[in-house]
Design an enzyme around this catalytic site. Structure first.
Site, short mmCIF file in Angstrom:
data_model
loop_
_atom_site.label_atom_id
_atom_site.label_comp_id
_atom_site.label_asym_id
_atom_site.label_seq_id
_atom_site.Cartn_x
_atom_site.Cartn_y
_atom_site.Cartn_z
N SER A 13 0.83 -1.19 0.00
CA SER A 13 0.00 0.00 0.00
C SER A 13 0.88 1.25 0.00
O SER A 13 1.68 1.46 -0.91
CB SER A 13 -0.96 -0.06 1.19
OG SER A 13 -1.93 0.94 1.14
N HIS A 50 -2.40 -1.20 -4.23
CA HIS A 50 -3.86 -1.23 -4.36
C HIS A 50 -4.39 0.19 -4.25
O HIS A 50 -3.64 1.13 -4.02
CB HIS A 50 -4.51 -2.17 -3.33
CG HIS A 50 -4.35 -1.76 -1.90
ND1 HIS A 50 -4.77 -2.52 -0.85
CD2 HIS A 50 -3.79 -0.66 -1.33
CE1 HIS A 50 -4.50 -1.92 0.29
NE2 HIS A 50 -3.91 -0.79 0.03
#
EC number: 3.4.21.92
Length: 196
Positions: free
Chosen positions: A99, A124
């Site tokens: 992330s 993501h």
């Protein structure tokens, strides 16, 4: 970070000096970004970057990352500081960069983004949650979409991937090995041995 912090003792001509391990690493221009990225961790990382910049803006700084990600705005404060200072920031993934951790890994100086062989990297879209009245939820949704667009634009620039590919790949969790992250353009090299 762990509640147990090791200390190291250095002997000099003036006697012995004891450092916590993170302070000792900072002397070698190494910053450890470990754990969830939040405002407290970001403030510490930013302070260390600014300190090392003031010490010598010509010398590289080494940012070691082992993080599951965290708060987007906290990560942006680190990212903006990395770009604000003159010193190159080399990023090195140890363990995982997921992330916001993966985003910061990709933001190292060109040619100076690394991962150890068994590192795990994941990108993501930003996560969020909203509560309250419908109007408040709509405001939060617009803001998270704005942040998503900024993150995707920067990832596309850093990886040299098409924006459409980044948008597709970040739609869900997209895991990569160190070798796959190199092929993707998130890093420049998989390290087998120390480069220092």
């Amino acid at each position: 970070m762990s509640s147990y912090i090791p200390y190291v003792v250095e002997k000099t001509s003036r006697g012995e000096r004891s450092y916590d391990i993170y302070s000792r690493l900072l002397k070698d221009r190494i910053i450890m970004l470990s754990g969830e990225i939040n405002d407290d961790l970001a403030a510490s990382i930013v302070a260390q970057l600014l300190f090392l910049e003031a010490e010598d803006p010509q010398k590289d700084i080494y940012l070691y990352i082992n993080s599951p990600g965290g708060v987007v705005t906290s990560g942006f404060s680190i990212y903006d500081t990395m770009n604000y200072i003159k010193a190159d920031v080399s990023t090195i993934c140890i363990g995982q960069a997921a992330s916001m951790g993966a985003f910061l890994l990709s933001c190292g100086a060109p040619g100076k983004r690394f991962a150890l062989p068994n590192s795990r990297i994941m990108i993501h879209q930003p996560l969020g949650g909203a509560r309250g009245q419908a109007t408040d939820i709509e405001i939060q949704a617009k803001e998270i979409l704005r942040l998503k667009a900024i993150l995707n634009d920067i990832l596309a620039k850093n990886t040299k991937q098409k924006l459409s590919k980044i948008e597709k790949d970040t739609d869900r969790d997209f895991f990569m090995s160190a070798i796959e992250a190199k092929e993707y353009g998130l890093i420049d090299k998989v390290l087998e041995k120390s480069f220092k």
